[in-house]
Design a protein around this motif. Structure first.
Motif, PDB file in Angstrom:
ATOM      1  N   VAL A   1      26.631  46.753  24.511  1.00 34.47           N
ATOM      2  CA  VAL A   1      26.704  48.167  25.108  1.00 34.47           C
ATOM      3  C   VAL A   1      25.783  48.881  24.291  1.00 34.47           C
ATOM      4  O   VAL A   1      24.787  49.555  24.858  1.00 34.47           O
ATOM      5  CB  VAL A   1      27.987  48.566  24.894  1.00 34.47           C
ATOM      6  CG1 VAL A   1      28.079  50.238  24.982  1.00 34.47           C
ATOM      7  CG2 VAL A   1      29.186  47.993  25.878  1.00 34.47           C
ATOM      8  N   THR A   2      25.665  48.785  22.858  1.00 32.33           N
ATOM      9  CA  THR A   2      24.788  49.433  22.105  1.00 32.33           C
ATOM     10  C   THR A   2      23.324  49.162  22.254  1.00 32.33           C
ATOM     11  O   THR A   2      22.822  49.994  22.415  1.00 32.33           O
ATOM     12  CB  THR A   2      25.296  49.635  20.430  1.00 32.33           C
ATOM     13  OG1 THR A   2      25.428  48.099  20.017  1.00 32.33           O
ATOM     14  CG2 THR A   2      26.592  49.881  20.367  1.00 32.33           C
ATOM     15  N   LEU A   3      23.164  47.659  22.076  1.00 29.50           N
ATOM     16  CA  LEU A   3      21.941  47.399  22.144  1.00 29.50           C
ATOM     17  C   LEU A   3      21.338  47.630  23.360  1.00 29.50           C
ATOM     18  O   LEU A   3      20.078  47.648  23.638  1.00 29.50           O
ATOM     19  CB  LEU A   3      21.576  45.822  21.740  1.00 29.50           C
ATOM     20  CG  LEU A   3      22.189  45.639  20.239  1.00 29.50           C
ATOM     21  CD1 LEU A   3      21.956  43.939  19.917  1.00 29.50           C
ATOM     22  CD2 LEU A   3      21.435  46.402  19.152  1.00 29.50           C
ATOM     23  N   GLY A   4      22.135  47.498  24.385  1.00 27.00           N
ATOM     24  CA  GLY A   4      21.700  47.756  25.905  1.00 27.00           C
ATOM     25  C   GLY A   4      21.160  49.029  25.942  1.00 27.00           C
ATOM     26  O   GLY A   4      20.212  49.312  26.556  1.00 27.00           O
ATOM     27  N   VAL A   5      21.994  49.845  25.469  1.00 28.64           N
ATOM     28  CA  VAL A   5      21.488  51.415  25.640  1.00 28.64           C
ATOM     29  C   VAL A   5      20.292  51.814  24.827  1.00 28.64           C
ATOM     30  O   VAL A   5      19.089  52.214  25.248  1.00 28.64           O
ATOM     31  CB  VAL A   5      22.655  52.238  25.250  1.00 28.64           C
ATOM     32  CG1 VAL A   5      22.053  53.880  24.971  1.00 28.64           C
ATOM     33  CG2 VAL A   5      23.695  52.554  26.102  1.00 28.64           C
ATOM     34  N   LEU A   6      20.256  51.242  23.496  1.00 27.26           N
ATOM     35  CA  LEU A   6      19.270  51.707  22.658  1.00 27.26           C
ATOM     36  C   LEU A   6      17.828  51.072  22.979  1.00 27.26           C
ATOM     37  O   LEU A   6      16.713  51.454  22.926  1.00 27.26           O
ATOM     38  CB  LEU A   6      19.587  51.468  21.060  1.00 27.26           C
ATOM     39  CG  LEU A   6      20.724  52.253  20.877  1.00 27.26           C
ATOM     40  CD1 LEU A   6      20.664  51.867  19.213  1.00 27.26           C
ATOM     41  CD2 LEU A   6      20.356  53.594  20.847  1.00 27.26           C
ATOM     42  N   PHE A   7      18.004  49.653  23.312  1.00 29.01           N
ATOM     43  CA  PHE A   7      16.599  49.054  23.716  1.00 29.01           C
ATOM     44  C   PHE A   7      16.367  48.997  25.123  1.00 29.01           C
ATOM     45  O   PHE A   7      15.336  49.273  25.520  1.00 29.01           O
ATOM     46  CB  PHE A   7      16.928  47.687  23.247  1.00 29.01           C
ATOM     47  CG  PHE A   7      16.901  47.575  21.580  1.00 29.01           C
ATOM     48  CD1 PHE A   7      15.789  48.037  20.997  1.00 29.01           C
ATOM     49  CD2 PHE A   7      17.903  47.038  20.971  1.00 29.01           C
ATOM     50  CE1 PHE A   7      15.816  48.024  19.423  1.00 29.01           C
ATOM     51  CE2 PHE A   7      17.952  46.868  19.544  1.00 29.01           C
ATOM     52  CZ  PHE A   7      17.027  47.583  18.782  1.00 29.01           C
ATOM     53  N   GLY A   8      17.421  48.699  26.067  1.00 33.21           N
ATOM     54  CA  GLY A   8      17.220  48.718  27.486  1.00 33.21           C
ATOM     55  C   GLY A   8      16.738  50.253  27.935  1.00 33.21           C
ATOM     56  O   GLY A   8      15.932  50.240  28.705  1.00 33.21           O
ATOM     57  N   LEU A   9      17.230  51.395  27.189  1.00 34.33           N
ATOM     58  CA  LEU A   9      16.521  52.744  27.620  1.00 34.33           C
ATOM     59  C   LEU A   9      15.429  53.058  26.929  1.00 34.33           C
ATOM     60  O   LEU A   9      15.137  54.223  26.780  1.00 34.33           O
ATOM     61  CB  LEU A   9      17.940  53.634  27.718  1.00 34.33           C
ATOM     62  CG  LEU A   9      19.091  53.265  28.596  1.00 34.33           C
ATOM     63  CD1 LEU A   9      20.077  54.113  28.596  1.00 34.33           C
ATOM     64  CD2 LEU A   9      18.558  52.984  29.969  1.00 34.33           C
ATOM     65  N   HIS A  10      15.038  52.238  25.843  1.00 34.91           N
ATOM     66  CA  HIS A  10      13.803  52.335  25.234  1.00 34.91           C
ATOM     67  C   HIS A  10      13.924  53.701  24.087  1.00 34.91           C
ATOM     68  O   HIS A  10      13.125  54.258  23.976  1.00 34.91           O
ATOM     69  CB  HIS A  10      12.643  52.726  25.947  1.00 34.91           C
ATOM     70  CG  HIS A  10      12.074  51.498  27.257  1.00 34.91           C
ATOM     71  ND1 HIS A  10      12.414  50.321  26.702  1.00 34.91           N
ATOM     72  CD2 HIS A  10      12.587  51.514  28.575  1.00 34.91           C
ATOM     73  CE1 HIS A  10      11.859  49.733  27.751  1.00 34.91           C
ATOM     74  NE2 HIS A  10      12.139  50.276  28.861  1.00 34.91           N
ATOM     75  N   VAL A  11      15.120  53.493  23.490  1.00 39.36           N
ATOM     76  CA  VAL A  11      15.376  54.530  22.520  1.00 39.36           C
ATOM     77  C   VAL A  11      14.350  54.144  21.384  1.00 39.36           C
ATOM     78  O   VAL A  11      13.764  54.790  20.735  1.00 39.36           O
ATOM     79  CB  VAL A  11      16.827  54.877  22.093  1.00 39.36           C
ATOM     80  CG1 VAL A  11      16.896  55.635  20.988  1.00 39.36           C
ATOM     81  CG2 VAL A  11      17.493  55.288  23.355  1.00 39.36           C
ATOM     82  N   PHE A  12      14.634  52.947  21.252  1.00 42.69           N
ATOM     83  CA  PHE A  12      13.652  51.964  19.968  1.00 42.69           C
ATOM     84  C   PHE A  12      12.939  51.030  20.772  1.00 42.69           C
ATOM     85  O   PHE A  12      13.397  50.646  21.796  1.00 42.69           O
ATOM     86  CB  PHE A  12      14.768  51.462  19.031  1.00 42.69           C
ATOM     87  CG  PHE A  12      15.292  52.405  18.041  1.00 42.69           C
ATOM     88  CD1 PHE A  12      14.513  53.093  17.244  1.00 42.69           C
ATOM     89  CD2 PHE A  12      16.749  52.562  18.360  1.00 42.69           C
ATOM     90  CE1 PHE A  12      15.040  53.937  16.228  1.00 42.69           C
ATOM     91  CE2 PHE A  12      17.311  53.425  17.175  1.00 42.69           C
ATOM     92  CZ  PHE A  12      16.229  54.284  16.285  1.00 42.69           C
TER      93      PHE A  12
END
Lengths: 221, 260
Positions: B105-116
């Motif tokens: 969930v978290t890595l998906g959001v942060l990396f999948g959506l290019h936050v980082f």
């Protein structure tokens, strides 16, 4: 009553083991559907375990239990438990009002249905809005009985339901149970109180040393 | 970025450990040994991790090393959770599943959506924050739910006896456990910035990053922790319900902690 099968529960060489000890030792018995069947015996004799086998809160280590001719492991436990209700030794109110408690058994029940359930256990329907935890011990136990009745069970398992009650609430509970039995509900009543057994029983079984024996027929006046 | 700590600086900061040990000695707490061991252990662990991290996230290194690091962290955290609540049955596999779910969930959001950007340099610390900060809540949720189901067995069985399915009969206790496990994190999130400056932000500011940038990173980390905590606790709680009830809707025997 004539369309009911004569036998409610059938135990076939049922064994329950606890830490290597045979709490129930090859019990074979027929529990008739009519009236009130009392199972008596000392504390720790396995009476509660025997009762819990009937609605599958426990399963036997060996042997089978059948309800109205069907082995329990072939029945959906959730359906079985609505057909075979149980009142526990200690009243178990859920948080909220009396109505909230009854609604746990049937969330779509109308106020009329909930009132009827209270009336059947000799409680005033005016208590529906009251916080369940403010009821007296006797009322609380009858509320638990009413809650079970909301599922419209064919059979009631009563696990020493009056053991914590004084003489008068005990008497009211016994009368209520008798009325329900007269309405055609099969009742299996576990108690260690011999005087109570003789007041309420249509027949009595004795549970001793893991064995169940038929003790007496129709001791009730 | 010249505000780095020298080895001498580190040695001087050990004076603070001496202060703690001194207070323990003065007040006869008998904790001096533990304080010194704890400080030494933390220092050794950090140095080891620092060395390993240098290897894992050095430029040019395959990102698979970082993923391996994340997997190892999840494995280690799960075993810590298991040790902290030995009375909760099946906790190791459930903790693995819950950290795994939180990672997705978290890595998906942060990396999948290019936050980082997805690099070893971002992946390892982010996953570390996620696992480290949700561990306590995970233990709390598992422990509280097991306690509730054991202590309120009468109530649970009364619900089962009314024909409720195990999942439904457990719902009030699952809610209580999740509330108890999530509330401290929610309180921390509310107090952030007012009462205390969180570690990541403090570290960034000390390392010379502009405060606003540090704040943005910290906010993302807070949301990461909140999302991770909610995910791990709900997976633990629902997983436990599946393990603590039989398929035919009976509540299993739950030993009290003193039985261990």
């Amino acid at each position: 009553m004539s369309e009911l099968p004569a036998v409610a529960f059938e135990f076939e060489v049922v064994v329950i083991l606890r830490a290597g000890r045979r709490v129930l030792d090859q019990i074979t018995a027929l529990i008739p559907a009519a009236g009130i069947t009392v199972v008596s015996g000392r504390s720790g004799a396995g009476k509660t375990t025997l009762l819990r086998l009937c609605n599958r809160l426990e399963v036997p280590d060996e042997g089978t239990v059948s309800y109205r001719g069907q082995p329990l492991d072939e029945l959906d436990p959730l359906v079985l438990r609505r057909r075979v209700g149980m009142v526990f030794q200690r009243p178990t109110p859920f948080p909220g009002s009396v109505a909230d408690n009854l609604a746990v058994a049937h969330p779509e029940a109308t106020t009329q249905e909930l009132s009827t359930a209270l009336t059947r256990v000799a409680m005033d329907p005016g208590l529906l809005g009251q916080d369940a935890r403010t009821l007296s011990g006797g009322e609380l136990q009858r509320m638990c009985l009413a809650r079970t009745l909301v599922t419209q069970p064919e059979t009631l398992l009563l696990d020493e339901p009056t053991s914590a009650l004084d003489a008068q609430p005990k008497q009211i509970f016994e009368r209520t149970a008798r009325d329900l039995a007269d309405q055609g509900i099969t009742i299996i009543w576990v108690t260690h109180d011999d005087a109570q057994a003789s007041r309420v029983a249509d027949r009595t079984y004795q549970l001793r040393d893991g064995h169940l024996t038929r003790a007496a027929e129709g001791t009730r006046p | 970025m010249n505000d780095t700590v020298s080895w001498l600086g580190l040695a001087v900061s050990l004076l603070l450990v001496v202060v703690a040990a001194g207070i323990s000695w003065w007040q006869r707490l008998g904790l001096q040994r533990q304080i010194i061991i704890a400080a030494a252990r933390a220092l050794a662990q950090l140095l080891l991790v620092g060395a390993a991290l240098t290897l894992v996230i050095s430029p040019g290194r395959s990102i698979w090393w970082s993923w391996l690091w994340v997997a190892a962290m999840i494995g280690y955290a799960s075993s810590v959770v298991r040790r902290r609540a030995p009375e909760v049955p099946h906790l190791l596999t459930l903790a693995l599943a819950s950290f795994g779910a939180a990672a997705v969930v978290t890595l998906g959001v942060l990396f999948g959506l290019h936050v980082f950007p997805l690099t070893g340099r971002t992946l390892v610390p982010i996953a570390g924050m996620m696992v480290g900060n949700s561990m306590t809540a995970t233990v709390l949720a598992g422990r509280r739910l097991t306690d509730e189901l054991r202590d309120k067995r009468d109530e649970v069985e009364a619900r089962l006896a009314l024909g409720q399915a195990s999942r439904q009969a457990a719902t009030p206790y699952v809610r209580a456990a999740l509330r108890a496990a999530l509330t401290p994190q929610i309180e921390t999130t509310k107090a952030t910035g007012l009462v205390f400056l969180p570690g990541a932000m403090t570290g960034l500011i000390l390392a010379g990053v502009a405060p606003l940038q540090a704040v943005l990173v910290q906010a993302v980390v807070m949301f990461l922790v909140l999302g991770a905590t909610a995910t791990t606790t709900v997976v633990i709680a629902l997983g436990l319900v599946r393990r603590l009830f039989t398929p035919d809707h009976r509540l299993m025997y739950l030993p009290t902690p003193v039985d261990h």
